[in-house]
Write a protein that holds these residues in place. Sequence first.
Motif, PDB file in Angstrom:
ATOM      1  N   SER A 320      -4.825 -11.671   2.024  1.00  0.00           N
ATOM      2  CA  SER A 320      -4.607 -12.545   1.027  1.00  0.00           C
ATOM      3  C   SER A 320      -6.215 -13.326   0.176  1.00  0.00           C
ATOM      4  O   SER A 320      -5.146 -13.606  -0.722  1.00  0.00           O
ATOM      5  CB  SER A 320      -3.920 -14.329   2.055  1.00  0.00           C
ATOM      6  OG  SER A 320      -2.790 -13.448   2.230  1.00  0.00           O
ATOM      7  N   PRO A 321      -7.329 -13.435   0.597  1.00  0.00           N
ATOM      8  CA  PRO A 321      -8.099 -13.895   0.055  1.00  0.00           C
ATOM      9  C   PRO A 321      -8.893 -12.254  -1.263  1.00  0.00           C
ATOM     10  O   PRO A 321      -8.571 -13.524  -2.639  1.00  0.00           O
ATOM     11  CB  PRO A 321      -9.104 -13.576   0.882  1.00  0.00           C
ATOM     12  CG  PRO A 321      -9.126 -14.313   2.151  1.00  0.00           C
ATOM     13  CD  PRO A 321      -7.258 -13.696   1.994  1.00  0.00           C
ATOM     14  N   ALA A 322      -8.127 -11.658  -2.036  1.00  0.00           N
ATOM     15  CA  ALA A 322      -8.110 -11.047  -2.260  1.00  0.00           C
ATOM     16  C   ALA A 322      -7.036 -10.637  -3.809  1.00  0.00           C
ATOM     17  O   ALA A 322      -7.529 -11.224  -4.988  1.00  0.00           O
ATOM     18  CB  ALA A 322      -8.393  -9.342  -1.815  1.00  0.00           C
ATOM     19  N   ALA A 323      -6.032 -11.361  -3.188  1.00  0.00           N
ATOM     20  CA  ALA A 323      -4.796 -11.151  -3.955  1.00  0.00           C
ATOM     21  C   ALA A 323      -5.012 -12.829  -4.755  1.00  0.00           C
ATOM     22  O   ALA A 323      -4.417 -12.699  -6.233  1.00  0.00           O
ATOM     23  CB  ALA A 323      -3.659 -11.244  -3.208  1.00  0.00           C
ATOM     24  N   LEU A 324      -5.172 -13.692  -4.223  1.00  0.00           N
ATOM     25  CA  LEU A 324      -4.964 -15.268  -4.305  1.00  0.00           C
ATOM     26  C   LEU A 324      -6.799 -15.500  -5.647  1.00  0.00           C
ATOM     27  O   LEU A 324      -5.872 -16.044  -6.412  1.00  0.00           O
ATOM     28  CB  LEU A 324      -6.221 -15.547  -3.362  1.00  0.00           C
ATOM     29  CG  LEU A 324      -5.854 -17.630  -4.010  1.00  0.00           C
ATOM     30  CD1 LEU A 324      -4.434 -17.716  -4.641  1.00  0.00           C
ATOM     31  CD2 LEU A 324      -6.137 -18.858  -2.707  1.00  0.00           C
ATOM     32  N   ALA A 325      -7.744 -14.480  -5.280  1.00  0.00           N
ATOM     33  CA  ALA A 325      -8.938 -14.663  -6.526  1.00  0.00           C
ATOM     34  C   ALA A 325      -8.633 -14.615  -7.137  1.00  0.00           C
ATOM     35  O   ALA A 325      -8.840 -14.296  -8.962  1.00  0.00           O
ATOM     36  CB  ALA A 325     -10.084 -13.928  -5.516  1.00  0.00           C
ATOM     37  N   ALA A 326      -8.113 -12.707  -6.805  1.00  0.00           N
ATOM     38  CA  ALA A 326      -7.398 -12.315  -8.448  1.00  0.00           C
ATOM     39  C   ALA A 326      -6.527 -12.873  -9.630  1.00  0.00           C
ATOM     40  O   ALA A 326      -6.410 -12.750 -10.304  1.00  0.00           O
ATOM     41  CB  ALA A 326      -7.094 -10.589  -7.962  1.00  0.00           C
ATOM     42  N   ALA A 327      -5.820 -13.425  -8.255  1.00  0.00           N
ATOM     43  CA  ALA A 327      -4.766 -14.130  -9.125  1.00  0.00           C
ATOM     44  C   ALA A 327      -5.215 -15.423 -10.147  1.00  0.00           C
ATOM     45  O   ALA A 327      -4.685 -15.965 -10.487  1.00  0.00           O
ATOM     46  CB  ALA A 327      -3.315 -14.794  -8.377  1.00  0.00           C
ATOM     47  N   ALA A 328      -5.972 -16.035  -8.849  1.00  0.00           N
ATOM     48  CA  ALA A 328      -6.685 -17.083  -9.610  1.00  0.00           C
ATOM     49  C   ALA A 328      -7.774 -17.060 -10.976  1.00  0.00           C
ATOM     50  O   ALA A 328      -7.754 -17.730 -12.125  1.00  0.00           O
ATOM     51  CB  ALA A 328      -7.422 -18.706  -8.360  1.00  0.00           C
ATOM     52  N   GLU A 329      -8.244 -15.997 -11.186  1.00  0.00           N
ATOM     53  CA  GLU A 329      -9.094 -16.147 -11.947  1.00  0.00           C
ATOM     54  C   GLU A 329      -7.547 -15.118 -13.196  1.00  0.00           C
ATOM     55  O   GLU A 329      -8.082 -15.664 -14.590  1.00  0.00           O
ATOM     56  CB  GLU A 329      -9.899 -13.876 -11.716  1.00  0.00           C
ATOM     57  CG  GLU A 329     -10.823 -13.475 -12.880  1.00  0.00           C
ATOM     58  CD  GLU A 329     -11.919 -12.456 -12.613  1.00  0.00           C
ATOM     59  OE1 GLU A 329     -11.848 -11.868 -12.918  1.00  0.00           O
ATOM     60  OE2 GLU A 329     -11.488 -12.386 -11.315  1.00  0.00           O
ATOM     61  N   ALA A 330      -6.443 -14.260 -13.299  1.00  0.00           N
ATOM     62  CA  ALA A 330      -5.986 -14.172 -14.119  1.00  0.00           C
ATOM     63  C   ALA A 330      -5.564 -15.199 -14.934  1.00  0.00           C
ATOM     64  O   ALA A 330      -5.520 -15.625 -16.000  1.00  0.00           O
ATOM     65  CB  ALA A 330      -4.920 -13.002 -13.688  1.00  0.00           C
ATOM     66  N   ARG A 331      -5.239 -16.214 -14.522  1.00  0.00           N
ATOM     67  CA  ARG A 331      -4.562 -17.817 -14.256  1.00  0.00           C
ATOM     68  C   ARG A 331      -5.709 -18.311 -15.715  1.00  0.00           C
ATOM     69  O   ARG A 331      -5.707 -19.040 -16.494  1.00  0.00           O
ATOM     70  CB  ARG A 331      -3.557 -18.252 -13.562  1.00  0.00           C
ATOM     71  CG  ARG A 331      -3.318 -19.541 -14.092  1.00  0.00           C
ATOM     72  CD  ARG A 331      -2.674 -20.512 -12.965  1.00  0.00           C
ATOM     73  NE  ARG A 331      -3.365 -21.184 -12.220  1.00  0.00           N
ATOM     74  CZ  ARG A 331      -2.995 -22.172 -11.081  1.00  0.00           C
ATOM     75  NH1 ARG A 331      -1.297 -22.560 -11.142  1.00  0.00           N
ATOM     76  NH2 ARG A 331      -4.502 -22.553 -10.110  1.00  0.00           N
ATOM     77  N   ALA A 332      -6.620 -18.608 -14.826  1.00  0.00           N
ATOM     78  CA  ALA A 332      -7.363 -19.182 -15.629  1.00  0.00           C
ATOM     79  C   ALA A 332      -8.410 -18.670 -16.972  1.00  0.00           C
ATOM     80  O   ALA A 332      -9.055 -19.574 -17.594  1.00  0.00           O
ATOM     81  CB  ALA A 332      -9.011 -19.040 -13.948  1.00  0.00           C
ATOM     82  N   LEU A 333      -8.561 -17.054 -16.649  1.00  0.00           N
ATOM     83  CA  LEU A 333      -8.963 -16.197 -17.697  1.00  0.00           C
ATOM     84  C   LEU A 333      -7.714 -16.855 -18.799  1.00  0.00           C
ATOM     85  O   LEU A 333      -7.766 -16.636 -20.966  1.00  0.00           O
ATOM     86  CB  LEU A 333      -9.025 -14.853 -17.738  1.00  0.00           C
ATOM     87  CG  LEU A 333      -9.440 -14.395 -16.938  1.00  0.00           C
ATOM     88  CD1 LEU A 333      -9.741 -12.571 -16.516  1.00  0.00           C
ATOM     89  CD2 LEU A 333     -11.314 -14.399 -17.887  1.00  0.00           C
ATOM     90  N   ALA A 334      -6.662 -16.293 -18.623  1.00  0.00           N
ATOM     91  CA  ALA A 334      -5.845 -16.509 -19.640  1.00  0.00           C
ATOM     92  C   ALA A 334      -5.658 -18.179 -20.568  1.00  0.00           C
ATOM     93  O   ALA A 334      -5.155 -18.420 -21.256  1.00  0.00           O
ATOM     94  CB  ALA A 334      -4.006 -16.484 -19.340  1.00  0.00           C
ATOM     95  N   ARG A 335      -5.981 -18.975 -19.037  1.00  0.00           N
ATOM     96  CA  ARG A 335      -5.942 -20.283 -20.310  1.00  0.00           C
ATOM     97  C   ARG A 335      -7.015 -21.049 -20.996  1.00  0.00           C
ATOM     98  O   ARG A 335      -6.677 -20.797 -22.673  1.00  0.00           O
ATOM     99  CB  ARG A 335      -6.119 -21.613 -19.148  1.00  0.00           C
ATOM    100  CG  ARG A 335      -6.199 -23.007 -19.832  1.00  0.00           C
ATOM    101  CD  ARG A 335      -6.568 -23.798 -18.907  1.00  0.00           C
ATOM    102  NE  ARG A 335      -5.054 -24.226 -17.858  1.00  0.00           N
ATOM    103  CZ  ARG A 335      -4.262 -24.513 -17.801  1.00  0.00           C
ATOM    104  NH1 ARG A 335      -5.086 -26.072 -16.566  1.00  0.00           N
ATOM    105  NH2 ARG A 335      -3.163 -25.290 -17.083  1.00  0.00           N
ATOM    106  N   MET A 336      -8.363 -19.650 -20.566  1.00  0.00           N
ATOM    107  CA  MET A 336      -9.366 -19.724 -21.224  1.00  0.00           C
ATOM    108  C   MET A 336      -9.272 -19.554 -22.464  1.00  0.00           C
ATOM    109  O   MET A 336     -10.251 -19.096 -23.699  1.00  0.00           O
ATOM    110  CB  MET A 336     -10.744 -19.211 -21.017  1.00  0.00           C
ATOM    111  CG  MET A 336     -10.846 -19.853 -19.302  1.00  0.00           C
ATOM    112  SD  MET A 336     -12.017 -18.971 -18.054  1.00  0.00           S
ATOM    113  CE  MET A 336     -13.740 -19.453 -19.226  1.00  0.00           C
ATOM    114  N   GLY A 337      -8.215 -18.207 -23.214  1.00  0.00           N
ATOM    115  CA  GLY A 337      -7.741 -17.528 -24.333  1.00  0.00           C
ATOM    116  C   GLY A 337      -7.975 -16.047 -24.276  1.00  0.00           C
ATOM    117  O   GLY A 337      -7.986 -15.403 -25.207  1.00  0.00           O
ATOM    118  N   ASP A 338      -8.705 -16.030 -22.800  1.00  0.00           N
ATOM    119  CA  ASP A 338      -9.569 -14.552 -22.961  1.00  0.00           C
ATOM    120  C   ASP A 338      -7.901 -13.185 -22.335  1.00  0.00           C
ATOM    121  O   ASP A 338      -7.390 -12.701 -21.012  1.00  0.00           O
ATOM    122  CB  ASP A 338     -10.455 -14.264 -22.550  1.00  0.00           C
ATOM    123  CG  ASP A 338     -11.219 -12.774 -21.744  1.00  0.00           C
ATOM    124  OD1 ASP A 338     -10.496 -12.074 -22.417  1.00  0.00           O
ATOM    125  OD2 ASP A 338     -12.656 -12.866 -20.965  1.00  0.00           O
TER     126      ASP A 338
END
Length: 483
Positions: A320-338
């Motif tokens: 769960s921590p690994a999946a959540l961390a990767a998903a959270a990183e993806a969402r933040a990067l998307a908002r940042m425009g990367d």
Amino acid sequence: MARGEHSPACARRWREQAEARQWTLWQTVQAIHGCCGVSMLKAHRLGRGWSARQAIEELEFLCEQQALGLPRASIDLLNAWENNRARPRPQTIDLLARLYKANAVRLGLAADYCDDPGGGGQKVVVVANGSSDDGVHVEDLADDDTDRRALFHQAMLAGTPNGRFFAEVEGTRHDVDRSLATGSVTEDQLDRLDEQVLRYRREYMTTPPMPMLCRVMLELADVRKLAGARQLASVQRRLLTATTMLSLLTADALMKLGDTRQAHAWYGTARTASDDIGDLRLRALVRANQTMLPYYYGDLTETVRLAREARMLAGSAPSSPAALAAAAEARALARMGDRKAARIALAEAEQIFARMRGMSQDDLAFVFTEKRMTFYRTGTLLELGDESQVQHLESLGGDIQTGFQTIDPALILLDQATHLARHGDHDEACRLAAQALGQVPAEHRTSIVVTRARALLADADPRLPSVRHLNQVLSESSLRLAI
């Protein structure tokens, strides 16, 4: 200047005078202690011109250089020790003595009863904060706990917290931090605690944040009582695991209520407890969940940093921590425009989650389920401008009344509304925001959704019907907590 007032400025003056007079550092520390009215431990830090953060960094560097292991210390704990709210463990006192090149007497953590003056006839006696075996006694805490528990029970019934309520929440955190620095418990006493923590993780999915916060505060008061004496390592791990989970529940509830300062502090307490255990997956879980705080209220780069730290700690095994961390990183990067990095991170989250098939999918807090994967996937693709993902909103519609997921569809709609507003479609953005608020029951309509909806009004034309409707919905929203 009154005694104890503006101690950093006072300490600077004494350091300057000490340099002019070529005083020793010890004389400077004594002068700061006498002039500024601070503890001897704090005077040692001020005498060196260190901030609390610098002192912790210096302590960590010392332990690394001398192979002493990780110090059981943090900024919060150091502040508690310096202000006589808690007492460091004997091992930590030794580390502080090494750091400040002093002994326990000169640190104010022991009393000097020697009648031999020595050293030229001048002896400095420092009154100790407590003897080495004082610890934290349950009977000394009984009166405070009775008042505090009464306050939490009253707030749970009334649902209208005041300033004292949040002061007691913070006080509970300080007490938990103090227990982490000292405590112990027998293994039999932890059986009920393990069951309670599991129950709270399940109830958190359907309980509004305010009553949940009260229940967890009451439980943490019991945990602190259990941590009053030293314990076996196996028992300590269970106690620290429970403390980590309860602290995470507290931090998340405070984040929803909009108290970001205390939410951040409670995440720090969870980190202290999980780091003390040394369980990499638990440490990753804390950081992965903490990503939500800067995502909704702070710096997106901090979200990415925490997510990557969590992924590093979680390792390659699916969890769960690994999946959540990767998903959270993806969402933040998307908002940042990367966009490219966001899609890579999302694909990694999908791969990790696919490898979790067959693992527990219990509807508990901190378990990364299919619903959570859908939530993060949809949010990421909406930030990337993939309008075809709007269909995922409909698939989540049946989860409107399922507790923790109660606000998830609303947050997705608000993500979509924010995306539309950034591209100039304020009319549709406000319409979606009003729809999002309407889906959330009043007891769950806290700062995390209301603040995001209100932010959409900043650049919108007040004459638009959707803007007027959103204003009306916001005015009718009964916040459980005003921050």
